[in-house]
Scaffold this active site. Sequence first.
Site, short mmCIF file in Angstrom:
data_model
loop_
_atom_site.label_atom_id
_atom_site.label_comp_id
_atom_site.label_asym_id
_atom_site.label_seq_id
_atom_site.Cartn_x
_atom_site.Cartn_y
_atom_site.Cartn_z
N LYS A 47 0.81 -1.22 0.00
CA LYS A 47 0.00 0.00 0.00
C LYS A 47 0.85 1.28 0.00
CE LYS A 47 -3.99 -2.06 2.33
NZ LYS A 47 -4.85 -1.96 3.54
N TYR A 59 -12.57 -2.54 -4.10
CA TYR A 59 -13.06 -2.66 -2.73
C TYR A 59 -14.60 -2.58 -2.65
CZ TYR A 59 -8.34 -2.41 -0.82
OH TYR A 59 -7.04 -2.67 -0.49
N PHE A 62 -15.60 2.62 6.75
CA PHE A 62 -14.23 2.98 6.35
C PHE A 62 -14.03 3.04 4.85
CE2 PHE A 62 -14.26 -1.67 6.88
CZ PHE A 62 -13.76 -2.09 5.64
N ARG A 76 -1.48 -14.34 4.62
CA ARG A 76 -2.21 -13.68 5.70
C ARG A 76 -1.45 -13.78 7.02
NH1 ARG A 76 -6.37 -11.27 4.09
NH2 ARG A 76 -7.37 -11.07 6.12
N THR A 108 -5.25 -7.26 10.60
CA THR A 108 -5.56 -5.99 9.93
C THR A 108 -5.22 -4.80 10.81
OG1 THR A 108 -7.31 -7.05 8.67
CG2 THR A 108 -7.40 -4.66 8.83
N ARG A 128 2.56 -6.13 9.33
CA ARG A 128 1.76 -5.05 9.91
C ARG A 128 2.28 -4.63 11.28
NH1 ARG A 128 -3.81 -7.47 7.49
NH2 ARG A 128 -3.79 -6.31 5.53
N ASN A 168 -1.94 0.17 6.81
CA ASN A 168 -1.36 -1.04 7.40
C ASN A 168 -0.43 -1.77 6.43
OD1 ASN A 168 -3.19 -2.29 5.69
ND2 ASN A 168 -4.49 -3.07 7.33
N HIS A 202 -2.17 -5.41 1.57
CA HIS A 202 -3.47 -6.06 1.36
C HIS A 202 -3.17 -7.48 0.91
CE1 HIS A 202 -7.45 -6.99 -0.35
NE2 HIS A 202 -6.74 -7.58 -1.29
N GLU A 258 -9.24 -11.22 -7.54
CA GLU A 258 -8.35 -10.08 -7.35
C GLU A 258 -7.15 -10.14 -8.30
OE1 GLU A 258 -7.44 -9.93 -3.15
OE2 GLU A 258 -9.43 -9.15 -2.67
#
Length: 140
Positions: A11, A51, A59, A87, A93, A104, A114, A117, A128
């Site tokens: 990100k 998203y 959010f 993950r 998250t 993170r 964070n 993704h 995705e």
Amino acid sequence: MTIERTLSIIKPDATRRNLIGKIVARFEEKNLRVIAQKKMQLTLQQVQEFYYVHRERAFYNDLCQFMISGTVVAMVLEGENAVLKNRDIMGATNPANADAGTIRADFAESIEANSVHGSDSLENAAQEIAYFFSGLEIVG
């Protein structure tokens, strides 16, 4: 042994701080291979579509604005149980809840910023990946 593919996005908060190499190294150290990668500046429309599943969440608008605030790096990762492994490497998250040593916990600035993704299921991973990459761009 189940070889899977998953999407990972580095990100804007992480690209801004030159953490791309450090984050990619975390995946590679855990035997996930980068089989496609591109740096890009997303448009608001692209982020809203990507998203879309979160459009009713409080959010959503802030997330969309954050994701267009700088460049991102989209990647396809491949490896054994790639979705779950990715993950685990990312961490929770909310970085306050992330285990020590996860991306993170180590790099996130906030719950929104964070750093990464990652797809949350094989089905979402396939969708995705197809959103960001054509089959010709994925080299296994």
